[in-house]
Design a protein around this motif. Structure first.
Motif, mmCIF file in Angstrom:
data_model
loop_
_atom_site.group_PDB
_atom_site.id
_atom_site.type_symbol
_atom_site.label_atom_id
_atom_site.label_comp_id
_atom_site.label_asym_id
_atom_site.label_seq_id
_atom_site.Cartn_x
_atom_site.Cartn_y
_atom_site.Cartn_z
ATOM 1 N N ILE A 102 26.836 -82.327 -13.499
ATOM 2 C CA ILE A 102 25.607 -82.857 -14.066
ATOM 3 C C ILE A 102 24.571 -81.742 -14.057
ATOM 4 O O ILE A 102 24.388 -81.060 -13.044
ATOM 5 C CB ILE A 102 25.127 -84.077 -13.249
ATOM 6 C CG1 ILE A 102 26.134 -85.205 -13.437
ATOM 7 C CG2 ILE A 102 23.730 -84.485 -13.655
ATOM 8 C CD1 ILE A 102 25.846 -86.438 -12.644
ATOM 9 N N ASP A 103 23.913 -81.562 -15.176
ATOM 10 C CA ASP A 103 22.846 -80.580 -15.292
ATOM 11 C C ASP A 103 21.670 -81.010 -14.417
ATOM 12 O O ASP A 103 21.409 -82.212 -14.263
ATOM 13 C CB ASP A 103 22.415 -80.469 -16.752
ATOM 14 C CG ASP A 103 21.402 -79.374 -16.993
ATOM 15 O OD1 ASP A 103 21.434 -78.353 -16.284
ATOM 16 O OD2 ASP A 103 20.573 -79.531 -17.907
ATOM 17 N N ASP A 104 20.964 -80.030 -13.864
ATOM 18 C CA ASP A 104 19.845 -80.349 -12.979
ATOM 19 C C ASP A 104 18.794 -81.230 -13.650
ATOM 20 O O ASP A 104 18.192 -82.075 -13.014
ATOM 21 C CB ASP A 104 19.175 -79.065 -12.474
ATOM 22 C CG ASP A 104 20.033 -78.332 -11.461
ATOM 23 O OD1 ASP A 104 20.935 -78.963 -10.859
ATOM 24 O OD2 ASP A 104 19.817 -77.122 -11.270
ATOM 25 N N ASP A 105 18.547 -81.017 -14.929
ATOM 26 C CA ASP A 105 17.542 -81.818 -15.633
ATOM 27 C C ASP A 105 18.200 -82.693 -16.694
ATOM 28 O O ASP A 105 17.689 -82.852 -17.796
ATOM 29 C CB ASP A 105 16.478 -80.910 -16.254
ATOM 30 C CG ASP A 105 15.309 -81.702 -16.824
ATOM 31 O OD1 ASP A 105 15.016 -82.796 -16.300
ATOM 32 O OD2 ASP A 105 14.708 -81.252 -17.809
ATOM 33 N N MET A 106 19.355 -83.257 -16.349
ATOM 34 C CA MET A 106 20.129 -84.037 -17.309
ATOM 35 C C MET A 106 19.319 -85.192 -17.894
ATOM 36 O O MET A 106 19.333 -85.430 -19.090
ATOM 37 C CB MET A 106 21.401 -84.564 -16.639
ATOM 38 C CG MET A 106 22.346 -85.279 -17.568
ATOM 39 S SD MET A 106 22.083 -87.048 -17.755
ATOM 40 C CE MET A 106 22.023 -87.606 -16.097
ATOM 41 N N TRP A 107 18.573 -85.906 -17.085
ATOM 42 C CA TRP A 107 17.845 -87.076 -17.595
ATOM 43 C C TRP A 107 16.771 -86.657 -18.587
ATOM 44 O O TRP A 107 16.600 -87.287 -19.632
ATOM 45 C CB TRP A 107 17.247 -87.894 -16.453
ATOM 46 C CG TRP A 107 18.303 -88.518 -15.610
ATOM 47 C CD1 TRP A 107 18.583 -88.243 -14.297
ATOM 48 C CD2 TRP A 107 19.270 -89.503 -16.016
ATOM 49 N NE1 TRP A 107 19.651 -89.001 -13.873
ATOM 50 C CE2 TRP A 107 20.092 -89.775 -14.909
ATOM 51 C CE3 TRP A 107 19.522 -90.166 -17.205
ATOM 52 C CZ2 TRP A 107 21.135 -90.697 -14.953
ATOM 53 C CZ3 TRP A 107 20.564 -91.082 -17.253
ATOM 54 C CH2 TRP A 107 21.354 -91.337 -16.131
ATOM 55 N N GLY A 108 16.042 -85.605 -18.269
ATOM 56 C CA GLY A 108 15.020 -85.107 -19.195
ATOM 57 C C GLY A 108 15.627 -84.618 -20.495
ATOM 58 O O GLY A 108 15.126 -84.914 -21.590
ATOM 59 N N GLU A 109 16.717 -83.877 -20.382
ATOM 60 C CA GLU A 109 17.408 -83.383 -21.568
ATOM 61 C C GLU A 109 17.930 -84.545 -22.412
ATOM 62 O O GLU A 109 17.828 -84.529 -23.631
ATOM 63 C CB GLU A 109 18.571 -82.472 -21.172
ATOM 64 C CG GLU A 109 18.143 -81.109 -20.700
ATOM 65 C CD GLU A 109 17.506 -80.285 -21.798
ATOM 66 O OE1 GLU A 109 18.031 -80.291 -22.938
ATOM 67 O OE2 GLU A 109 16.473 -79.665 -21.537
ATOM 68 N N LEU A 110 18.506 -85.521 -21.758
ATOM 69 C CA LEU A 110 19.060 -86.673 -22.462
ATOM 70 C C LEU A 110 17.971 -87.407 -23.238
ATOM 71 O O LEU A 110 18.130 -87.742 -24.414
ATOM 72 C CB LEU A 110 19.742 -87.615 -21.466
ATOM 73 C CG LEU A 110 20.498 -88.790 -22.042
ATOM 74 C CD1 LEU A 110 21.693 -88.319 -22.863
ATOM 75 C CD2 LEU A 110 20.974 -89.694 -20.921
ATOM 76 N N LEU A 111 16.855 -87.631 -22.594
ATOM 77 C CA LEU A 111 15.762 -88.339 -23.250
ATOM 78 C C LEU A 111 15.183 -87.519 -24.396
ATOM 79 O O LEU A 111 14.875 -88.048 -25.465
ATOM 80 C CB LEU A 111 14.669 -88.674 -22.218
ATOM 81 C CG LEU A 111 13.693 -89.756 -22.598
ATOM 82 C CD1 LEU A 111 14.406 -91.044 -22.953
ATOM 83 C CD2 LEU A 111 12.729 -89.998 -21.457
ATOM 84 N N THR A 112 15.058 -86.217 -24.196
ATOM 85 C CA THR A 112 14.538 -85.353 -25.250
ATOM 86 C C THR A 112 15.466 -85.359 -26.464
ATOM 87 O O THR A 112 15.012 -85.424 -27.602
ATOM 88 C CB THR A 112 14.342 -83.918 -24.715
ATOM 89 O OG1 THR A 112 13.417 -83.968 -23.615
ATOM 90 C CG2 THR A 112 13.799 -83.000 -25.786
ATOM 91 N N ARG A 113 16.778 -85.318 -26.224
ATOM 92 C CA ARG A 113 17.726 -85.365 -27.341
ATOM 93 C C ARG A 113 17.662 -86.702 -28.066
ATOM 94 O O ARG A 113 17.871 -86.768 -29.278
ATOM 95 C CB ARG A 113 19.145 -85.099 -26.847
ATOM 96 C CG ARG A 113 19.393 -83.640 -26.544
ATOM 97 C CD ARG A 113 20.855 -83.372 -26.309
ATOM 98 N NE ARG A 113 21.483 -84.226 -25.334
ATOM 99 C CZ ARG A 113 21.517 -83.999 -24.021
ATOM 100 N NH1 ARG A 113 20.943 -82.936 -23.523
ATOM 101 N NH2 ARG A 113 22.129 -84.841 -23.211
#
Length: 176
Positions: A102-113
C-alpha cells in the motif's frame, strides 16, 4: 497465547498478542466494506489482508495462504488492485517474488484520481440536463447532480490540502 497475554485486558502491544480469530473477523469485515463500494470480493479481501499487514505488504503466496484462495483468484485480485492503483507491485532486487504494498498516501491518491471520474459524471449530467430539458423533473435532477459534482470537485483540492496538513501533524506527534 501465553499466560501474560490471557491477563492483558488492553489492546495488543505486539503482533504476537493478537487474537487470530479476531484478526480474521477484522479482515472479513474490512473486505465486506470494501466490496460494498464496488471492489470485487477477492480483491477486497486481498486489499484488507495487505492493509492489516504490519509492514503493509504481502506476496501472492502469503495472500493465497491467508485467504485460503488459489493462485488464479489471487492473481486476478492483485491485478485489479494494481490497475486501480490501490496497491503497488514491487520486487526487491535479486528476488523472484513480487510484493504488493500500500502506498503511503494511498487514500489521498485514490480520492484525487476519483476526481477524474467526477469530471466525467459532471459533464454527463450537464449534457443530460440539456437533452432531457432543464425544466423537466429529469432535467432538474441532472442539473442538481451537475451542481453537486461541481461543488465536490471544487472542494476536493482544499480537503486534500487539509488532510496533508493533518497527516503531517499526526506523524509529527507520533514521532514524539
Amino acid at each position: 497465547m501465553n499466560q501474560d497475554t490471557l491477563h492483558n485486558t488492553g489492546p495488543p502491544q505486539t503482533p504476537e498478542e493478537r487474537d487470530p480469530a479476531e484478526v480474521a473477523r477484522l479482515l472479513e469485515r474490512l473486505a465486506i466494506g470494501f466490496s460494498s463500494s464496488g471492489i470485487p470480493r477477492m480483491a477486497a479481501r486481498a486489499f484488507a489482508a495487505i492493509l492489516i499487514a504490519d509492514d503493509g505488504r504481502r506476496t501472492a503466496a502469503e495472500l493465497a495462504e491467508l485467504l485460503n484462495a488459489g493462485a488464479p483468484a489471487i492473481s486476478g485480485a492483485v491485478k485489479h488492485l494494481t490497475e486501480i492503483r490501490m496497491v503497488i507491485r514491487e520486487r526487491e532486487p535479486g528476488r523472484r517474488r513480487d510484493h504488493y504494498r500500500i502506498d503511503d498516501d494511498m487514500w489521498g491518491e485514490l480520492l484525487t484520481r476519483r476526481s477524474e471520474w467526477l469530471l466525467s459524471w459532471q459533464e454527463g449530467a450537464r449534457d443530460g440536463k440539456k437533452i432531457m430539458g432543464p425544466a423537466t423533473p429529469a432535467g432538474r435532477r441532472l442539473a442538481e447532480t451537475e451542481q453537486f459534482l461541481t461543488f465536490i470537485r471544487a472542494e476536493l483540492p482544499k480537503l486534500m490540502r487539509r488532510w496533508s496538513e493533518h497527516l503531517a501533524a499526526l506523524r509529527k506527534a507520533e514521532a514524539g
